[in-house]
Write a protein that holds these residues in place. Structure first.
Motif, short mmCIF file in Angstrom:
data_model
loop_
_atom_site.label_atom_id
_atom_site.label_comp_id
_atom_site.label_asym_id
_atom_site.label_seq_id
_atom_site.Cartn_x
_atom_site.Cartn_y
_atom_site.Cartn_z
N ALA A 169 0.85 -1.19 0.00
CA ALA A 169 0.00 0.00 0.00
C ALA A 169 0.89 1.24 0.00
N PRO A 170 0.33 2.40 -0.36
CA PRO A 170 1.12 3.64 -0.29
C PRO A 170 1.30 4.07 1.16
N GLN A 171 2.17 5.00 1.37
CA GLN A 171 2.36 5.58 2.69
C GLN A 171 1.10 6.34 3.10
N PRO A 172 0.95 6.64 4.40
CA PRO A 172 -0.24 7.38 4.85
C PRO A 172 -0.51 8.58 3.95
N GLY A 267 6.82 -7.31 -8.97
CA GLY A 267 6.17 -8.00 -7.88
C GLY A 267 4.90 -7.31 -7.47
N TYR A 268 4.89 -5.97 -7.59
CA TYR A 268 3.70 -5.22 -7.19
C TYR A 268 3.57 -3.93 -7.99
N GLY A 269 4.52 -3.05 -7.86
CA GLY A 269 4.42 -1.75 -8.52
C GLY A 269 4.03 -0.66 -7.55
N LEU A 270 4.70 -0.62 -6.39
CA LEU A 270 4.36 0.37 -5.37
C LEU A 270 4.46 1.81 -5.86
#
Length: 363
Positions: A169-172, A267-270
């Motif tokens: 997930a992204p940061q807050p 793997g994801y693409g954050l």
């Protein structure tokens, strides 16, 4: 219930993907459960949340084979490792091992920071699937971060253990950019420069975008930089940053036309989710994991086509279209949350404790 999360893959000075995943998951889970962590170097604490910790051996040490001897006395009900390599011999706790992706079976070059003997073992390990099965089947539950990887695990029958998705997930969230403010004529790439990342096609596509500047943000070796600089087309503008701070990254994301990635495997693409959470459009290669992450918000192109890449960027010149994509990007990114991942982890831990309790009663 006590949950112990392995933070020994945390970097010392800046996060990579695994490092950020572990640190973010620890922070979110600690808000709703009794969490402590393992470290192998006090310098890791600079990038980790303020939770109790125990200092033990490096995960790359031969002592890792017997790490359960050090973990058993800590009294954890469940231990969570953000990788699949944690030693497990003699453990008396529940264990969650994580498999992020299967990239290195197709692209076996190991990360450069690993010691030479480990890089040799890395290549040998990824020549067949049976070593992966041996590792994963030592766990009570195997975690992964995406439906894409879950499907590949099932395809290759990598584990007989239950598989749970504990997503990245992204940061807050920060306040997204104002779509009406528009953007400058820049494009951002955040990621490594390993061959499968396909940065070469991004650079080639800049020949059709002479009024745009491509910013390559990540750290890069002098040799790799020299190779890529020789590929920059005449008249194209490409800037190598060799690393940026989190604040610099956010500032650039809030001004750029798009974040771009033509990786042939991920793997994801954050970086895609991080960009979208701020309202920054994404142009990405048309691969399953990017489709899973970007949904209908991102623009997808053939990773082998500089022309397709340039054409997708050209479409973002239309301000009404750009603003619409920006709003859709924010909505899409909101579907990914560390709080939700933490809840899934805690639910998984409860299931493991219950299952282990049932097995003990049957004995």
């Amino acid at each position: 219930m006590k949950i112990l999360i392995d933070a020994r893959f945390t970097r010392h000075d800046h996060h990579d993907g695994i490092s950020r995943y572990g640190a973010s998951l620890i922070a979110a889970t600690a808000r709703i459960a009794d969490v402590s962590m393992l470290i192998s170097d006090p310098r890791q604490l600079a990038l980790l949340p303020d939770v109790p910790y125990t200092l033990i051996n490096s995960p790359l040490s031969p002592a890792e084979l017997f790490v359960a001897r050090k973990i058993n006395p800590l009294g954890a009900d469940v231990v969570v490792c953000p990788m699949q390599t944690m030693g497990s011999w003699g453990r008396d706790y529940g264990l969650v091992l994580t498999l992020h992706d299967l990239i290195y079976y197709e692209h076996p070059a190991p990360p450069g920071f690993l010691p030479a003997p480990v890089r040799i073992l890395w290549r040998l390990y990824h020549k067949a699937f049976w070593p992966q099965r041996l590792l994963l089947n030592r766990a009570d539950v195997v975690a992964t971060i995406s439906r894409t990887t879950e499907a590949l695990m099932a395809k290759y029958r990598l584990t007989s253990r239950p598989v749970r998705i504990i997503s990245n997930a992204p940061q807050p969230a920060q306040e997204p950019r104002d779509p009406a403010a528009g953007s400058d004529h820049t494009l951002l790439y955040m990621g490594s420069f390993m061959p499968y990342k396909n940065v070469e096609t991004l650079i080639a596509g800049m020949s059709a975008l002479p009024d745009f500047t491509l910013h390559l943000l990540s750290r890069i070796t002098p040799e790799r930089r020299a190779d890529l600089e020789r590929m920059v087309p005449a008249g194209a503008k490409v800037v190598f940053h060799n690393g940026v701070t989190d604040d610099e990254y956010t500032d650039l994301l809030k001004r750029t036309t798009a974040l771009v990635s033509l990786s042939r495997a991920e793997g994801y693409g954050l970086p895609l989710v991080e960009a979208m959470s701020l309202g920054t459009p994404v142009v990405a290669s048309d691969i399953p994991i990017f489709r899973e992450v970007g949904g209908e918000a991102a623009s997808y192109v053939d990773p082998g086509s500089p022309a397709d890449f340039a054409a997708a960027v050209q479409k973002l010149r239309d301000q009404q279209h750009w603003q619409d994509v920006s709003r859709r990007s924010v909505a899409r990114a909101a579907e990914f949350s560390w709080d939700e991942s933490a809840r899934e982890l805690v639910d998984t831990a409860h299931d493991i404790v219950a299952a282990r309790s049932r097995r003990k009663r049957r004995r």
